[in-house]
Design a protein around this motif. Structure first.
Motif, PDB file in Angstrom:
ATOM      1  N   PRO A   6       0.822  -1.217   0.000  1.00 14.26           N
ATOM      2  CA  PRO A   6       0.000   0.000   0.000  1.00 14.26           C
ATOM      3  C   PRO A   6       0.851   1.262   0.000  1.00 14.26           C
ATOM      4  CG  PRO A   6       0.029  -0.987   2.182  1.00 14.26           C
ATOM      5  CD  PRO A   6       0.710  -1.959   1.262  1.00 14.26           C
ATOM      6  N   ILE A   7       0.267   2.329  -0.477  1.00 14.49           N
ATOM      7  CA  ILE A   7       0.912   3.650  -0.439  1.00 14.49           C
ATOM      8  C   ILE A   7       0.713   4.216   0.961  1.00 14.49           C
ATOM      9  CG2 ILE A   7       0.948   5.969  -1.433  1.00 14.49           C
ATOM     10  CD1 ILE A   7      -0.480   4.713  -3.913  1.00 14.49           C
ATOM     11  N   ARG A   8       1.808   4.483   1.652  1.00 14.84           N
ATOM     12  CA  ARG A   8       1.717   4.961   3.032  1.00 14.84           C
ATOM     13  C   ARG A   8       1.704   6.485   3.043  1.00 14.84           C
ATOM     14  NH1 ARG A   8       5.367   3.916   6.475  1.00 14.84           N
ATOM     15  NH2 ARG A   8       4.056   3.154   8.164  1.00 14.84           N
ATOM     16  N   VAL A   9       0.681   7.047   3.679  1.00 18.37           N
ATOM     17  CA  VAL A   9       0.450   8.496   3.632  1.00 18.37           C
ATOM     18  C   VAL A   9       0.404   9.079   5.043  1.00 18.37           C
ATOM     19  CG1 VAL A   9      -1.103  10.330   2.864  1.00 18.37           C
ATOM     20  CG2 VAL A   9      -0.863   8.239   1.498  1.00 18.37           C
ATOM     21  N   VAL A  10       1.023  10.237   5.212  1.00 23.82           N
ATOM     22  CA  VAL A  10       0.947  11.005   6.459  1.00 23.82           C
ATOM     23  C   VAL A  10       0.229  12.318   6.163  1.00 23.82           C
ATOM     24  CG1 VAL A  10       2.338  12.479   7.990  1.00 23.82           C
ATOM     25  CG2 VAL A  10       2.869  10.054   7.768  1.00 23.82           C
ATOM     26  N   ILE A  11      -0.658  12.723   7.071  1.00 20.57           N
ATOM     27  CA  ILE A  11      -1.365  13.996   6.971  1.00 20.57           C
ATOM     28  C   ILE A  11      -0.769  14.967   7.980  1.00 20.57           C
ATOM     29  CG2 ILE A  11      -3.581  15.169   7.220  1.00 20.57           C
ATOM     30  CD1 ILE A  11      -4.918  12.405   6.689  1.00 20.57           C
ATOM     31  N   VAL A  12      -0.390  16.158   7.525  1.00 12.92           N
ATOM     32  CA  VAL A  12       0.125  17.199   8.427  1.00 12.92           C
ATOM     33  C   VAL A  12      -0.727  18.447   8.230  1.00 12.92           C
ATOM     34  CG1 VAL A  12       2.112  18.529   9.185  1.00 12.92           C
ATOM     35  CG2 VAL A  12       2.454  16.239   8.220  1.00 12.92           C
ATOM     36  N   ASP A  13      -1.608  18.722   9.180  1.00 16.37           N
ATOM     37  CA  ASP A  13      -2.530  19.860   9.080  1.00 16.37           C
ATOM     38  C   ASP A  13      -2.989  20.228  10.483  1.00 16.37           C
ATOM     39  OD1 ASP A  13      -5.004  21.462   8.621  1.00 16.37           O
ATOM     40  OD2 ASP A  13      -4.706  20.864   6.530  1.00 16.37           O
ATOM     41  N   ASP A  14      -3.043  21.518  10.779  1.00 21.18           N
ATOM     42  CA  ASP A  14      -3.412  21.932  12.134  1.00 21.18           C
ATOM     43  C   ASP A  14      -4.922  21.935  12.367  1.00 21.18           C
ATOM     44  OD1 ASP A  14      -3.657  24.134  10.373  1.00 21.18           O
ATOM     45  OD2 ASP A  14      -3.635  25.520  12.055  1.00 21.18           O
ATOM     46  N   ASP A  15      -5.708  21.720  11.332  1.00 26.81           N
ATOM     47  CA  ASP A  15      -7.163  21.701  11.452  1.00 26.81           C
ATOM     48  C   ASP A  15      -7.646  20.264  11.656  1.00 26.81           C
ATOM     49  OD1 ASP A  15      -9.962  21.703  10.976  1.00 26.81           O
ATOM     50  OD2 ASP A  15      -9.787  23.504   9.750  1.00 26.81           O
ATOM     51  N   ALA A  16      -8.189  19.977  12.839  1.00 25.62           N
ATOM     52  CA  ALA A  16      -8.620  18.615  13.164  1.00 25.62           C
ATOM     53  C   ALA A  16      -9.713  18.123  12.227  1.00 25.62           C
ATOM     54  CB  ALA A  16      -9.103  18.559  14.617  1.00 25.62           C
ATOM     55  N   LEU A  17     -10.620  19.019  11.822  1.00 29.09           N
ATOM     56  CA  LEU A  17     -11.694  18.607  10.920  1.00 29.09           C
ATOM     57  C   LEU A  17     -11.148  18.219   9.549  1.00 29.09           C
ATOM     58  CD1 LEU A  17     -14.476  21.235  11.738  1.00 29.09           C
ATOM     59  CD2 LEU A  17     -14.393  18.824  12.410  1.00 29.09           C
ATOM     60  N   VAL A  18     -10.159  18.964   9.083  1.00 28.97           N
ATOM     61  CA  VAL A  18      -9.539  18.634   7.793  1.00 28.97           C
ATOM     62  C   VAL A  18      -8.836  17.287   7.886  1.00 28.97           C
ATOM     63  CG1 VAL A  18      -7.729  19.288   6.152  1.00 28.97           C
ATOM     64  CG2 VAL A  18      -9.286  21.024   7.048  1.00 28.97           C
ATOM     65  N   ARG A  19      -8.100  17.071   8.973  1.00 26.05           N
ATOM     66  CA  ARG A  19      -7.409  15.776   9.130  1.00 26.05           C
ATOM     67  C   ARG A  19      -8.405  14.621   9.141  1.00 26.05           C
ATOM     68  NH1 ARG A  19      -4.898  18.417  13.326  1.00 26.05           N
ATOM     69  NH2 ARG A  19      -5.742  16.927  14.860  1.00 26.05           N
ATOM     70  N   THR A  20      -9.507  14.798   9.851  1.00 27.01           N
ATOM     71  CA  THR A  20     -10.522  13.743   9.926  1.00 27.01           C
ATOM     72  C   THR A  20     -11.116  13.455   8.551  1.00 27.01           C
ATOM     73  OG1 THR A  20     -11.092  14.320  12.203  1.00 27.01           O
ATOM     74  CG2 THR A  20     -12.727  13.073  10.955  1.00 27.01           C
ATOM     75  N   ALA A  21     -11.433  14.517   7.807  1.00 26.89           N
ATOM     76  CA  ALA A  21     -12.010  14.341   6.469  1.00 26.89           C
ATOM     77  C   ALA A  21     -11.030  13.645   5.533  1.00 26.89           C
ATOM     78  CB  ALA A  21     -12.419  15.696   5.901  1.00 26.89           C
ATOM     79  N   LEU A  22      -9.765  14.072   5.565  1.00 27.41           N
ATOM     80  CA  LEU A  22      -8.759  13.449   4.704  1.00 27.41           C
ATOM     81  C   LEU A  22      -8.549  11.985   5.069  1.00 27.41           C
ATOM     82  CD1 LEU A  22      -6.099  16.307   4.510  1.00 27.41           C
ATOM     83  CD2 LEU A  22      -7.542  15.489   2.637  1.00 27.41           C
TER      84      LEU A  22
END
Length: 222
Positions: A6-22
């Motif tokens: 699988p393609i391993r992805v990290v999310i870096v964003d200070d907005d919790a709602l954006v992180r949850t959606a992504l």
């Protein structure tokens, strides 16, 4: 999907709602594994160092250490992950700096889920993906700039290495056209267009389509 890594992805964003959606979007694709989330640049760099993801979804504007600084540190690594920049702003100095700094993609945060998934797959394969509105506006902005003589000479030297067909493709990319449009206009297959675009980027020493546009503009071809 059996046997595929699988393609391993990290999310870096200070907005919790954006992180949850992504995170929800990424988990819908069986070929993608969410390797972790971080809420600021410093934490993100630590996480990336620990889990070594293939792709980072990176917000530009964050407290403490912003996305541009994170991108700069990542690109200095021997084998950096691919980076897709995410933001709510579709044309400003930060965006241009990110693309010139080596980001593999740039997407607006309201990009449809299917395009976010597509972007992850494309940058993993070495391709690049920009939101169409971003491409058009940034290219228009480049066209408003008067290139310096040294940039003109360098761009002309690089574009002189292109074949006639590669030049056609490069000019089309410089005009903000996506691969499907180029394929239709030049009567080429998608695979052939992708191959030409890859060679154009190598010859023009570009890491994304906006940099190709930059070279084409500076060389006076657009």
């Amino acid at each position: 999907m059996a046997g595929m890594t699988p393609i391993r992805v990290v999310i870096v964003d200070d907005d919790a709602l954006v992180r949850t959606a992504l995170a929800m979007i990424l988990r819908d694709d069986a070929a993608i594994e969410l390797a972790g989330e971080a809420d600021d640049g410093d934490t993100g760099l630590d996480l990336i160092a620990r889990v070594s993801p293939d792709v980072v979804l990176l917000d530009i504007r964050m407290p403490r250490l912003d996305g541009l600084d994170v991108l700069a540190q990542l690109t200095r690594q021997a084998t950096p992950p691919k980076v897709i920049v995410l933001t709510t702003f579709d044309a400003d100095d930060h965006v241009l700096r990110a693309l010139r700094g080596g980001a593999g993609g740039f997407l607006l945060k309201h990009t449809p889920p299917a395009q976010i998934i597509e972007a992850v797959h494309r940058v993993t394969e070495g391709d690049h993906m920009l939101s169409p509105s971003v491409t058009a506006r940034l290219i228009a902005r480049l066209n408003d700039d008067e290139p310096e003589p040294q940039r003109v000479r360098q761009a002309q030297a690089l574009t002189d290495t292109l074949t006639a067909r590669e030049r056609e493709v490069a000019v089309a990319v410089g005009a903000g056209k996506v691969n499907a449009q180029i394929a239709e206009e030049l009567y080429l297959s998608m695979a052939t267009v992708k191959a030409h675009v890859s060679r154009v980027m190598v010859k023009l020493e570009a890491t994304n389509r906006v940099q190709v546009a930059n070279r084409i503009h500076d060389a006076g071809l657009l």
